[in-house]
Structures are given as C-alpha cells and as structure tokens.
Design a protein around this motif. Structure first.
Motif, PDB file in Angstrom:
ATOM      1  N   GLU A  57       0.826  -1.206   0.000  1.00 40.65           N
ATOM      2  CA  GLU A  57       0.000   0.000   0.000  1.00 40.65           C
ATOM      3  C   GLU A  57       0.865   1.264   0.000  1.00 40.65           C
ATOM      4  O   GLU A  57       1.741   1.427   0.851  1.00 40.65           O
ATOM      5  N   THR A  58       0.592   2.166  -0.944  1.00 43.07           N
ATOM      6  CA  THR A  58       1.284   3.451  -0.988  1.00 43.07           C
ATOM      7  C   THR A  58       0.300   4.568  -1.328  1.00 43.07           C
ATOM      8  O   THR A  58      -0.782   4.331  -1.863  1.00 43.07           O
ATOM      9  N   ILE A  59       0.710   5.792  -0.998  1.00 40.60           N
ATOM     10  CA  ILE A  59      -0.087   6.995  -1.252  1.00 40.60           C
ATOM     11  C   ILE A  59       0.827   8.042  -1.885  1.00 40.60           C
ATOM     12  O   ILE A  59       1.970   8.218  -1.462  1.00 40.60           O
ATOM     13  N   ASP A  60       0.327   8.725  -2.893  1.00 38.91           N
ATOM     14  CA  ASP A  60       1.069   9.815  -3.522  1.00 38.91           C
ATOM     15  C   ASP A  60       0.806  11.091  -2.731  1.00 38.91           C
ATOM     16  O   ASP A  60      -0.346  11.445  -2.466  1.00 38.91           O
ATOM     17  N   MET A  61       1.872  11.798  -2.344  1.00 36.80           N
ATOM     18  CA  MET A  61       1.737  13.032  -1.570  1.00 36.80           C
ATOM     19  C   MET A  61       2.283  14.207  -2.374  1.00 36.80           C
ATOM     20  O   MET A  61       3.447  14.221  -2.757  1.00 36.80           O
ATOM     21  N   TRP A  62       1.428  15.190  -2.625  1.00 39.35           N
ATOM     22  CA  TRP A  62       1.837  16.428  -3.293  1.00 39.35           C
ATOM     23  C   TRP A  62       1.971  17.498  -2.216  1.00 39.35           C
ATOM     24  O   TRP A  62       1.008  17.807  -1.518  1.00 39.35           O
ATOM     25  N   HIS A  63       3.151  18.093  -2.102  1.00 39.04           N
ATOM     26  CA  HIS A  63       3.439  18.970  -0.967  1.00 39.04           C
ATOM     27  C   HIS A  63       3.926  20.331  -1.466  1.00 39.04           C
ATOM     28  O   HIS A  63       5.053  20.459  -1.945  1.00 39.04           O
ATOM     29  N   ALA A  64       3.071  21.333  -1.356  1.00 36.10           N
ATOM     30  CA  ALA A  64       3.444  22.700  -1.723  1.00 36.10           C
ATOM     31  C   ALA A  64       4.030  23.403  -0.505  1.00 36.10           C
ATOM     32  O   ALA A  64       3.341  23.583   0.498  1.00 36.10           O
ATOM     33  N   LYS A  65       5.285  23.785  -0.604  1.00 36.30           N
ATOM     34  CA  LYS A  65       5.972  24.481   0.487  1.00 36.30           C
ATOM     35  C   LYS A  65       6.264  25.900  -0.005  1.00 36.30           C
ATOM     36  O   LYS A  65       7.073  26.101  -0.902  1.00 36.30           O
ATOM     37  N   TYR A  66       5.596  26.869   0.587  1.00 38.47           N
ATOM     38  CA  TYR A  66       5.547  28.203  -0.006  1.00 38.47           C
ATOM     39  C   TYR A  66       6.850  28.984   0.117  1.00 38.47           C
ATOM     40  O   TYR A  66       6.997  30.024  -0.523  1.00 38.47           O
ATOM     41  N   VAL A  67       7.797  28.512   0.900  1.00 41.75           N
ATOM     42  CA  VAL A  67       9.135  29.102   0.948  1.00 41.75           C
ATOM     43  C   VAL A  67      10.151  28.182   0.288  1.00 41.75           C
ATOM     44  O   VAL A  67      10.981  28.618  -0.507  1.00 41.75           O
ATOM     45  N   ARG A  68      10.077  26.896   0.556  1.00 41.93           N
ATOM     46  CA  ARG A  68      11.125  25.968   0.132  1.00 41.93           C
ATOM     47  C   ARG A  68      11.003  25.485  -1.315  1.00 41.93           C
ATOM     48  O   ARG A  68      12.014  25.165  -1.945  1.00 41.93           O
ATOM     49  N   THR A  69       9.776  25.422  -1.867  1.00 44.62           N
ATOM     50  CA  THR A  69       9.643  24.895  -3.230  1.00 44.62           C
ATOM     51  C   THR A  69       8.861  25.800  -4.180  1.00 44.62           C
ATOM     52  O   THR A  69       9.185  25.877  -5.361  1.00 44.62           O
ATOM     53  N   MET A  70       7.843  26.489  -3.696  1.00 46.26           N
ATOM     54  CA  MET A  70       6.990  27.250  -4.603  1.00 46.26           C
ATOM     55  C   MET A  70       7.708  28.381  -5.339  1.00 46.26           C
ATOM     56  O   MET A  70       7.369  28.677  -6.490  1.00 46.26           O
ATOM     57  N   TYR A  79       5.791  10.516  -1.358  1.00 38.69           N
ATOM     58  CA  TYR A  79       4.862   9.396  -1.246  1.00 38.69           C
ATOM     59  C   TYR A  79       4.924   8.825   0.167  1.00 38.69           C
ATOM     60  O   TYR A  79       5.817   9.164   0.949  1.00 38.69           O
ATOM     61  N   VAL A  80       3.962   7.972   0.487  1.00 42.66           N
ATOM     62  CA  VAL A  80       3.898   7.344   1.806  1.00 42.66           C
ATOM     63  C   VAL A  80       3.846   5.835   1.632  1.00 42.66           C
ATOM     64  O   VAL A  80       3.036   5.316   0.855  1.00 42.66           O
ATOM     65  N   ASP A  81       4.729   5.127   2.362  1.00 40.52           N
ATOM     66  CA  ASP A  81       4.684   3.666   2.367  1.00 40.52           C
ATOM     67  C   ASP A  81       4.452   3.175   3.795  1.00 40.52           C
ATOM     68  O   ASP A  81       4.008   3.934   4.655  1.00 40.52           O
ATOM     69  N   ASN A  82       4.781   1.935   4.082  1.00 44.88           N
ATOM     70  CA  ASN A  82       4.409   1.342   5.374  1.00 44.88           C
ATOM     71  C   ASN A  82       5.515   1.390   6.426  1.00 44.88           C
ATOM     72  O   ASN A  82       5.394   0.730   7.468  1.00 44.88           O
ATOM     73  N   ASN A  83       6.569   2.159   6.213  1.00 46.88           N
ATOM     74  CA  ASN A  83       7.642   2.203   7.208  1.00 46.88           C
ATOM     75  C   ASN A  83       7.165   2.840   8.516  1.00 46.88           C
ATOM     76  O   ASN A  83       6.638   3.953   8.526  1.00 46.88           O
ATOM     77  N   LYS A  84       7.367   2.147   9.631  1.00 43.89           N
ATOM     78  CA  LYS A  84       6.986   2.651  10.949  1.00 43.89           C
ATOM     79  C   LYS A  84       8.197   2.869  11.851  1.00 43.89           C
ATOM     80  O   LYS A  84       8.040   3.123  13.046  1.00 43.89           O
ATOM     81  N   ASP A  85       9.382   2.789  11.288  1.00 43.96           N
ATOM     82  CA  ASP A  85      10.605   2.919  12.075  1.00 43.96           C
ATOM     83  C   ASP A  85      11.272   4.259  11.776  1.00 43.96           C
ATOM     84  O   ASP A  85      11.877   4.432  10.714  1.00 43.96           O
ATOM     85  N   PRO A  86      11.197   5.245  12.692  1.00 47.06           N
ATOM     86  CA  PRO A  86      11.819   6.545  12.435  1.00 47.06           C
ATOM     87  C   PRO A  86      13.342   6.480  12.356  1.00 47.06           C
ATOM     88  O   PRO A  86      13.973   7.404  11.845  1.00 47.06           O
ATOM     89  N   LYS A  87      13.929   5.386  12.843  1.00 44.48           N
ATOM     90  CA  LYS A  87      15.375   5.230  12.703  1.00 44.48           C
ATOM     91  C   LYS A  87      15.742   4.864  11.265  1.00 44.48           C
ATOM     92  O   LYS A  87      16.821   5.205  10.786  1.00 44.48           O
ATOM     93  N   ALA A  88      14.842   4.172  10.589  1.00 43.25           N
ATOM     94  CA  ALA A  88      15.071   3.824   9.184  1.00 43.25           C
ATOM     95  C   ALA A  88      14.793   5.007   8.275  1.00 43.25           C
ATOM     96  O   ALA A  88      15.445   5.177   7.239  1.00 43.25           O
ATOM     97  N   ASN A  89      13.824   5.843   8.660  1.00 45.93           N
ATOM     98  CA  ASN A  89      13.491   7.050   7.901  1.00 45.93           C
ATOM     99  C   ASN A  89      12.852   8.047   8.853  1.00 45.93           C
ATOM    100  O   ASN A  89      11.828   7.755   9.475  1.00 45.93           O
ATOM    101  N   GLU A  90      13.468   9.213   8.976  1.00 42.36           N
ATOM    102  CA  GLU A  90      13.009  10.210   9.948  1.00 42.36           C
ATOM    103  C   GLU A  90      11.542  10.568   9.750  1.00 42.36           C
ATOM    104  O   GLU A  90      10.826  10.850  10.704  1.00 42.36           O
ATOM    105  N   GLY A  91      11.089  10.551   8.516  1.00 33.55           N
ATOM    106  CA  GLY A  91       9.702  10.892   8.226  1.00 33.55           C
ATOM    107  C   GLY A  91       8.751   9.719   8.299  1.00 33.55           C
ATOM    108  O   GLY A  91       7.660   9.786   7.742  1.00 33.55           O
ATOM    109  N   TRP A  92       9.169   8.627   8.942  1.00 31.06           N
ATOM    110  CA  TRP A  92       8.366   7.412   9.016  1.00 31.06           C
ATOM    111  C   TRP A  92       8.076   6.936   7.596  1.00 31.06           C
ATOM    112  O   TRP A  92       8.989   6.711   6.823  1.00 31.06           O
ATOM    113  N   GLY A  93       6.799   6.802   7.216  1.00 29.50           N
ATOM    114  CA  GLY A  93       6.487   6.318   5.875  1.00 29.50           C
ATOM    115  C   GLY A  93       6.543   7.380   4.798  1.00 29.50           C
ATOM    116  O   GLY A  93       6.498   7.065   3.614  1.00 29.50           O
TER     117      GLY A  93
END
Length: 230
Positions: A57-70, A79-93
């Motif tokens: 299971e995955t989800i596509d995430m569109w993220h508008a950042k008005y200082v950093r990217t816009m 995108y979001v996947d099933n990772n629940k370990d913040p040590k493996a990825n700071e942003g979790w999934g």
C-alpha cells in the motif's frame, strides 16, 4: 513563538498545502487522509507518523511548500509507504520520490552551523526569507536591527520530486494556486510513488490539508474529495 504540544512552530513558519492521492491503500476511499496521517504513537512528538498498513500500500503526496519549493515553481512530490521505524526514515512512511541528490532546499548555514552561509544580492520583499540561485552571494553581516536573514537556501527540484509544476499568487488575504502534472508520469518507481490518471472515466479520491504559517497544525477534510474528468 507559538509552539504546539509537540514543540513545532505555528508562528514563524511557511504556508503549505498537502494533498494525498490513493495509489493502492485499502480504506482510503472512505477514510481519506486519516487512513495514514499522524497516526497515534504514544510518546512520539515527531512531525511524522505517516504510514500505510502493508508493503503493498502506498499513497502519492503532493506537498506545496511556499518558501522551500513554490518560488521554484514546483510542489515537492513525495509518497507514503508502510515504514513505521523513524530510525530507518526520519519521516516514518513519508519519503521523497526517487530523485538525484543535491537538488532542492537546505538550511542556509556554514559547515560549523554557527552562521549563515549565503544571502541574496539586492534582496527584495519576495525573497527575503530564502536564498535563490540567481542572487546567491556569500553572507556578509551588514544587516541592521530588524533585518531578515534567509534561513533556507533553495534551488530547483529534480527527478521524481519535480513532477508537479505550480504557480501561486497572494492577494487580499487569499492564496490562488494553479497546479499542473502529466496525467501519466514516467521514471523510476512511478508505479508505487505516483498516482496515474490514465482512466478518465473513474473518480480519483484525494485528501487536502492547509497550513497557515504552521509546521504541523493544519485544516483538513475528514472524508476524501474526488477528482472527476469531464
């Protein structure tokens, strides 16, 4: 600063907008963003806790950042996947789409993190908060009291992170935002990272959240919205 219960800022932060598009996550059609966003993990105060229920299971995430990217004319395609370990990825999934390193934004700081590294030559009101490539010069401490030193150095995104083009305009207290993306994306890992609008006869559920100068706190829909082609 007005910080929330997790210690994240709600005053000195950029405006943002985020959209979730379902790729293969069960339950998204009824629960929307709530199926995978800021899930309860006792004791955790990170801005993460986004994850799906299984590796399929995955989800596509569109993220508008008005200082950093816009200012560079793009959303940050994630995108979001099933990772629940913040040590493996700071942003979790939550992860960036596949892209080469060295592009995008980073903190404007020297190697020892004791001072700003760069500033804009002839900065104006529009770019006072970020260093842009066309005006980037080494930092010189000639700022007067009350002056603004850019905290972020930005540059164009690349690869899968740069799929979503956008432009925005602020007037009379309202943002107007236009977004453009190919109906079908190409590239590495798009089958698990990007929603594909290949069937114009179906409805595409999505969730949306709006951040008003806040790092985490945001407005959101409990139920998903739908995109339909006409």
């Amino acid at each position: 600063a007005n910080k929330d219960s997790t210690g994240h800022d709600n005053t000195y932060y950029e405006d943002k907008l985020a959209m979730f598009w379902n790729i293969s996550t069960k339950g998204f059609e009824t629960d929307g963003c709530m199926i995978a966003c800021h899930l309860d993990e006792p004791g955790d105060k990170s801005p993460g806790r986004k994850y799906t229920a299984s590796p399929e299971e995955t989800i596509d995430m569109w993220h508008a950042k008005y200082v950093r990217t816009m200012p560079m004319g793009v959303f940050d395609d994630q995108y979001v996947d099933n990772n629940k370990d913040p040590k493996a990825n700071e942003g979790w999934g939550r992860k960036n789409d596949t892209a080469p390193k060295g592009f995008g934004y980073k903190n404007n700081e020297t190697a020892d993190k004791k001072a700003p590294a760069f500033m804009n030559l002839h900065a104006d009101a529009d770019d006072q908060y970020y260093v842009i490539p066309s005006k980037k010069v080494p930092f010189v401490d000639n700022f007067k009291e009350g002056g603004v030193v850019p905290g972020i150095e930005i540059s164009p995104l690349a690869g899968g992170r740069a799929d979503i083009l956008a432009r925005n305009h602020y007037e009379n207290g309202t943002w107007t935002l236009e977004v453009m993306r190919a109906l079908k994306t190409e590239g590495e890992n798009v089958e698990t990272q990007d929603i594909q609008f290949t069937d114009k006869g179906k409805a595409y559920p999505f969730g949306i959240s709006v951040f008003d100068n806040s790092q985490i706190n945001h407005l959101y829909h409990d139920q998903p919205l739908e995109l339909k082609f006409q």
